[in-house]
Design an enzyme around this catalytic site. Structure first.
Site, PDB file in Angstrom:
ATOM      1  N   ASP A   1     -52.166  71.703 111.192  1.00 10.47           N
ATOM      2  CA  ASP A   1     -52.619  70.347 111.512  1.00 10.47           C
ATOM      3  C   ASP A   1     -51.604  69.709 112.459  1.00 10.47           C
ATOM      4  O   ASP A   1     -50.407  70.025 112.415  1.00 10.47           O
ATOM      5  CB  ASP A   1     -52.740  69.509 110.241  1.00 10.47           C
ATOM      6  CG  ASP A   1     -53.443  68.176 110.471  1.00 10.47           C
ATOM      7  OD1 ASP A   1     -54.117  68.033 111.503  1.00 10.47           O
ATOM      8  OD2 ASP A   1     -53.317  67.285 109.607  1.00 10.47           O
TER       9      ASP A   1
ATOM     10  N   TYR B   1     -61.730  67.663 126.243  1.00  8.63           N
ATOM     11  CA  TYR B   1     -62.189  68.807 125.458  1.00  8.63           C
ATOM     12  C   TYR B   1     -62.984  69.797 126.299  1.00  8.63           C
ATOM     13  O   TYR B   1     -62.903  71.012 126.090  1.00  8.63           O
ATOM     14  CB  TYR B   1     -63.013  68.329 124.267  1.00  8.63           C
ATOM     15  CG  TYR B   1     -62.175  67.738 123.149  1.00  8.63           C
ATOM     16  CD1 TYR B   1     -61.163  68.480 122.553  1.00  8.63           C
ATOM     17  CD2 TYR B   1     -62.374  66.439 122.706  1.00  8.63           C
ATOM     18  CE1 TYR B   1     -60.375  67.950 121.544  1.00  8.63           C
ATOM     19  CE2 TYR B   1     -61.594  65.891 121.684  1.00  8.63           C
ATOM     20  CZ  TYR B   1     -60.599  66.657 121.113  1.00  8.63           C
ATOM     21  OH  TYR B   1     -59.809  66.132 120.112  1.00  8.63           O
TER      22      TYR B   1
ATOM     23  N   HIS C   1     -52.046  77.163 119.072  1.00 11.04           N
ATOM     24  CA  HIS C   1     -52.360  76.291 117.929  1.00 11.04           C
ATOM     25  C   HIS C   1     -51.474  76.660 116.735  1.00 11.04           C
ATOM     26  O   HIS C   1     -51.960  77.085 115.680  1.00 11.04           O
ATOM     27  CB  HIS C   1     -53.837  76.439 117.559  1.00 11.04           C
ATOM     28  CG  HIS C   1     -54.587  75.145 117.547  1.00 11.04           C
ATOM     29  ND1 HIS C   1     -54.691  74.337 118.658  1.00 11.04           N
ATOM     30  CD2 HIS C   1     -55.268  74.497 116.557  1.00 11.04           C
ATOM     31  CE1 HIS C   1     -55.412  73.269 118.358  1.00 11.04           C
ATOM     32  NE2 HIS C   1     -55.754  73.336 117.092  1.00 11.04           N
TER      33      HIS C   1
END
Length: 346
Positions: free
Chosen positions: A200, A239, A196
């Site tokens: 954003d 997810y 990550h």
């Protein structure tokens, strides 16, 4: 880069059902050239539709929405974005077009990924940065407003080193031909999501990288069928498998197979849809089956125009005929009347 470390990658034992999926994907890839020689005008319409759907779905997965009519004119560059969601959709459009037009000349480097991120936010006030400067975490928000941490990515301090190693491992394996690219691509994307690296835009960049990598490895179905839309249609599963496969990732003890199974399922679904859209159904009634297939996959209200975009080789009269038949059979019903009428499955 835990999934691409050699001691982890070398010990992966693919179950028989996943081997069958890989074989199926290989067969689809082998037929790609034959398909793409058919009906170039149809393929051009599919490309246009896929770009619109990809920009819309990939953004909507992250909660970024705009009216459909605005998305279409923005993606076609017929209007300037007028708010933050439209600005981000326009940025995604630009990266998509860049990949479609220049994929063969785009190397996998840190600069490429940073360039994608900069392009994604080029119309916003967000200032391009290197990697994230603050630690982040992936959370779920409950209806009562409380938050539950799903996963804690790599720290900001360690992110540059992790990204450098991830990119080098992937390029090294590709250069040596050590592992099949269709194994390396989803592992890279998964590790990217676990790192990550940005504050954003991580999900959208991961999907853009997926398209680029598949292009470079000879899997071009994402040019004509929106992979992002297929992911959006199975968002809860997306997810869920990320959560399952990320457990133990930091220690290199994770089970990546739920993610791989999902990834290959998306690719197979895209190929099946590609075949149906270019009309490889043979014999009487194949265009009717194309329309019915599109309706069956729909998860939201659809119009005749939506079906025309999905089936560019089918006439409007044929679409209307199928809609009437399905209405009479009780399969679908109209939610509005007149021009621009919408339909839903019962």
């Amino acid at each position: 880069m835990k999934s691409l470390e050699e001691n982890y990658l070398s010990n992966l034992k693919f179950p028989p059902d996943m081997i069958a999926s890989l074989r199926s994907i290989g067969e689809y890839k082998g037929k790609e050239e034959l398909y793409t020689k058919q009906s170039p005008d149809v393929l051009e319409k599919l490309l246009e539709s896929a770009i619109i759907q990809s920009a819309e779905s990939s953004s909507r997965i992250e909660g970024i929405t705009a009216p459909p009519e605005r998305i279409e004119v923005i993606v076609k560059a017929k209007a300037e974005p007028r708010n933050r969601p439209e600005q981000e959709i326009a940025g995604y459009r630009d990266v998509l077009n860049y990949i479609h037009q220049s994929y063969a000349e785009i190397p996998l480097t840190e600069n490429t990924i940073l360039q994608f991120h900069s392009m994604l936010f080029r119309f916003t006030t967000t200032k391009p940065s290197f990697w994230k400067i603050n630690n982040n975490k992936i959370i779920d928000r409950n209806p009562d407003g409380t938050e539950v941490t799903r996963f804690v990515p790599v720290s900001a301090k360690d992110t540059p080193g992790y990204m450098n190693k991830l990119i080098n491992l992937y390029n090294d394996y590709q250069g040596k031909g050590s592992f099949d690219p269709i194994v390396l691509v989803p592992l890279f994307v998964f590790d990217f999501l676990c790192i990550h690296p940005f504050s954003d835009g991580n999900g959208r960049i991961s999907r853009l990288l997926t398209l680029l990598f598949l292009y470079l490895c000879g899997y071009k179905v994402g040019k004509y069928i929106s992979l992002e839309r297929i992911i959006e249609e199975s968002k809860s599963t997306y997810y869920d498998v990320l959560l399952l496969s990320s457990k133990g990732w930091h220690e290199g003890k994770h089970n990546v197979f739920p993610w791989l199974n999902y990834f290959y399922g998306v690719l197979i679904a895209a190929y099946k849809e590609f075949e149906s859209r270019i009309g490889v159904f043979k014999g009487k009634g194949h265009k009717t089956e194309q329309v019915k297939s599109v309706i069956q996959r729909s998860i939201k209200p659809f119009s005749i125009v939506d079906i025309e975009e999905a089936c560019p080789n089918v006439t409007r009269d044929t679409i209307r005929k199928v809609l009437r038949e399905l209405r009479d059979e009780g399969v679908i019903k109209p939610t509005s009347m007149g021009r621009g009428a919408k339909w839903v499955k019962k």
